[in-house]
Write a protein that holds these residues in place. Sequence first.
Motif, PDB file in Angstrom:
ATOM      1  N   HIS A 225       0.826  -1.201   0.000  1.00  0.00           N
ATOM      2  CA  HIS A 225       0.000   0.000   0.000  1.00  0.00           C
ATOM      3  C   HIS A 225       0.866   1.259   0.000  1.00  0.00           C
ATOM      4  N   PRO A 226       1.666   1.442  -1.055  1.00  0.00           N
ATOM      5  CA  PRO A 226       2.617   2.560  -1.072  1.00  0.00           C
ATOM      6  C   PRO A 226       1.970   3.930  -1.007  1.00  0.00           C
ATOM      7  N   GLY A 227       0.810   4.086  -1.647  1.00  0.00           N
ATOM      8  CA  GLY A 227       0.142   5.383  -1.618  1.00  0.00           C
ATOM      9  C   GLY A 227      -0.255   5.788  -0.220  1.00  0.00           C
ATOM     10  N   LEU A 228      -0.881   4.887   0.494  1.00  0.00           N
ATOM     11  CA  LEU A 228      -1.290   5.166   1.862  1.00  0.00           C
ATOM     12  C   LEU A 228      -0.070   5.357   2.762  1.00  0.00           C
ATOM     13  N   PHE A 229       0.970   4.574   2.539  1.00  0.00           N
ATOM     14  CA  PHE A 229       2.184   4.683   3.340  1.00  0.00           C
ATOM     15  C   PHE A 229       2.813   6.069   3.182  1.00  0.00           C
ATOM     16  N   ARG A 230       2.819   6.580   1.968  1.00  0.00           N
ATOM     17  CA  ARG A 230       3.362   7.927   1.736  1.00  0.00           C
ATOM     18  C   ARG A 230       2.535   8.982   2.464  1.00  0.00           C
ATOM     19  N   ILE A 231       1.221   8.826   2.419  1.00  0.00           N
ATOM     20  CA  ILE A 231       0.337   9.775   3.109  1.00  0.00           C
ATOM     21  C   ILE A 231       0.597   9.742   4.608  1.00  0.00           C
ATOM     22  N   MET A 232       0.783   8.561   5.162  1.00  0.00           N
ATOM     23  CA  MET A 232       1.042   8.417   6.597  1.00  0.00           C
ATOM     24  C   MET A 232       2.299   9.175   7.002  1.00  0.00           C
ATOM     25  N   ALA A 233       3.371   9.013   6.228  1.00  0.00           N
ATOM     26  CA  ALA A 233       4.626   9.689   6.554  1.00  0.00           C
ATOM     27  C   ALA A 233       4.479  11.203   6.406  1.00  0.00           C
ATOM     28  N   LYS A 234       3.794  11.616   5.357  1.00  0.00           N
ATOM     29  CA  LYS A 234       3.624  13.050   5.102  1.00  0.00           C
ATOM     30  C   LYS A 234       2.809  13.726   6.196  1.00  0.00           C
ATOM     31  N   MET A 235       1.705  13.114   6.579  1.00  0.00           N
ATOM     32  CA  MET A 235       0.810  13.755   7.543  1.00  0.00           C
ATOM     33  C   MET A 235       1.355  13.683   8.961  1.00  0.00           C
ATOM     34  N   LYS A 236       2.151  12.650   9.278  1.00  0.00           N
ATOM     35  CA  LYS A 236       2.740  12.557  10.615  1.00  0.00           C
ATOM     36  C   LYS A 236       3.679  13.731  10.872  1.00  0.00           C
ATOM     37  N   THR A 237       4.334  14.215   9.813  1.00  0.00           N
ATOM     38  CA  THR A 237       5.272  15.328   9.954  1.00  0.00           C
ATOM     39  C   THR A 237       4.672  16.665   9.516  1.00  0.00           C
ATOM     40  N   SER A 238       3.359  16.708   9.332  1.00  0.00           N
ATOM     41  CA  SER A 238       2.695  17.950   8.948  1.00  0.00           C
ATOM     42  C   SER A 238       2.704  18.922  10.131  1.00  0.00           C
ATOM     43  N   PRO A 239       2.460  20.199   9.898  1.00  0.00           N
ATOM     44  CA  PRO A 239       2.505  21.183  10.987  1.00  0.00           C
ATOM     45  C   PRO A 239       1.535  20.905  12.128  1.00  0.00           C
ATOM     46  N   SER A 240       0.356  20.348  11.804  1.00  0.00           N
ATOM     47  CA  SER A 240      -0.658  20.160  12.853  1.00  0.00           C
ATOM     48  C   SER A 240      -1.331  18.798  12.732  1.00  0.00           C
ATOM     49  N   PRO A 241      -0.605  17.706  12.993  1.00  0.00           N
ATOM     50  CA  PRO A 241      -1.248  16.391  12.960  1.00  0.00           C
ATOM     51  C   PRO A 241      -2.296  16.283  14.056  1.00  0.00           C
ATOM     52  N   SER A 242      -3.374  15.570  13.764  1.00  0.00           N
ATOM     53  CA  SER A 242      -4.446  15.442  14.742  1.00  0.00           C
ATOM     54  C   SER A 242      -4.016  14.574  15.915  1.00  0.00           C
ATOM     55  N   GLU A 243      -4.762  14.690  16.999  1.00  0.00           N
ATOM     56  CA  GLU A 243      -4.485  13.881  18.190  1.00  0.00           C
ATOM     57  C   GLU A 243      -4.631  12.401  17.879  1.00  0.00           C
ATOM     58  N   ARG A 244      -5.618  12.063  17.072  1.00  0.00           N
ATOM     59  CA  ARG A 244      -5.827  10.653  16.728  1.00  0.00           C
ATOM     60  C   ARG A 244      -4.663  10.124  15.894  1.00  0.00           C
ATOM     61  N   LEU A 245      -4.186  10.911  14.950  1.00  0.00           N
ATOM     62  CA  LEU A 245      -3.058  10.488  14.132  1.00  0.00           C
ATOM     63  C   LEU A 245      -1.827  10.232  14.996  1.00  0.00           C
ATOM     64  N   LEU A 246      -1.543  11.125  15.907  1.00  0.00           N
ATOM     65  CA  LEU A 246      -0.390  10.941  16.789  1.00  0.00           C
ATOM     66  C   LEU A 246      -0.565   9.703  17.662  1.00  0.00           C
ATOM     67  N   LYS A 247      -1.773   9.480  18.144  1.00  0.00           N
ATOM     68  CA  LYS A 247      -2.047   8.325  18.996  1.00  0.00           C
ATOM     69  C   LYS A 247      -1.853   7.021  18.236  1.00  0.00           C
ATOM     70  N   GLU A 248      -2.384   6.951  17.021  1.00  0.00           N
ATOM     71  CA  GLU A 248      -2.288   5.722  16.231  1.00  0.00           C
ATOM     72  C   GLU A 248      -0.846   5.447  15.798  1.00  0.00           C
ATOM     73  N   SER A 249      -0.119   6.482  15.416  1.00  0.00           N
ATOM     74  CA  SER A 249       1.270   6.278  15.001  1.00  0.00           C
ATOM     75  C   SER A 249       2.130   5.861  16.182  1.00  0.00           C
ATOM     76  N   ASP A 250       1.902   6.454  17.338  1.00  0.00           N
ATOM     77  CA  ASP A 250       2.649   6.068  18.537  1.00  0.00           C
ATOM     78  C   ASP A 250       2.355   4.616  18.922  1.00  0.00           C
ATOM     79  N   ALA A 251       1.097   4.199  18.742  1.00  0.00           N
ATOM     80  CA  ALA A 251       0.716   2.826  19.094  1.00  0.00           C
ATOM     81  C   ALA A 251       1.422   1.813  18.197  1.00  0.00           C
ATOM     82  N   ALA A 252       1.581   2.142  16.912  1.00  0.00           N
ATOM     83  CA  ALA A 252       2.266   1.232  15.996  1.00  0.00           C
ATOM     84  C   ALA A 252       3.729   1.075  16.385  1.00  0.00           C
ATOM     85  N   LEU A 253       4.364   2.184  16.711  1.00  0.00           N
ATOM     86  CA  LEU A 253       5.771   2.125  17.097  1.00  0.00           C
ATOM     87  C   LEU A 253       5.947   1.478  18.464  1.00  0.00           C
ATOM     88  N   GLU A 254       4.986   1.671  19.335  1.00  0.00           N
ATOM     89  CA  GLU A 254       5.047   1.043  20.655  1.00  0.00           C
ATOM     90  C   GLU A 254       4.961  -0.475  20.533  1.00  0.00           C
TER      91      GLU A 254
END
Length: 211
Positions: free
Chosen positions: A113-142
């Motif tokens: 799923h390269p398209g979605l993967f690119r979006i994930m990386a882009k939005m995680k480093t965006s100026p104002s990622p949502s609280e849910r995005l930060l929570k979900e990304s942290d959970a994956a890395l945890e």
Amino acid sequence: MVKTNILRVMMTSSNAKKTYHHGDLRTTLINAALEIIENEGIDMLSLRACARKANVSHAAPAHHFGTITGLLDELAAEGYSLLRREMQKNKNNLTADSLLSAGTGYIRFAINHPGLFRIMAKMKTSPSPSERLLKESDAALEFLKCSLKQAYLEQHGIPLSENTLTLRSELAWCTVHGYSHLYIEGMSKKISFKDPERILNQLRISLLALD
């Protein structure tokens, strides 16, 4: 690697129109956006295209997500949730083997799923990622970190020190993310390791070395 269909994890497009009439418009729109990304590419995604795919009014996506940035943020959050599920396939057996499974799951997700993967990386480093995005990304890395922690305990019978655990978790993340990026951008042909399991097996030796 066997290609999987990410859209099966949520509601399929064929059911989207039916479900919408039961009030689940948000899920309908997210799946429509995922289908566009998977089948047509990121450049074809817009609020209007999402509405057309979901067979709803053009105002519906704006009502739920505000702007295209809001939609992309939500897609990224969903992506991290799905990534964690891909990594967790052996979550009931967190051993050294499941550590390898977590790493290959990360890479498999990106490759499929390269398209979605690119979006994930882009939005995680965006100026104002949502609280849910930060929570979900942290959970994956945890989960990656917990897999390493449990694998080390299983192999040595003692816990890995917190400082070393953090360092090695970051090493694992850099490796799987770096390999994924090289692969989906077509750069893996220029490197010697074509099979991710081979490099991850070498990485596992370092990750599980006695502290």
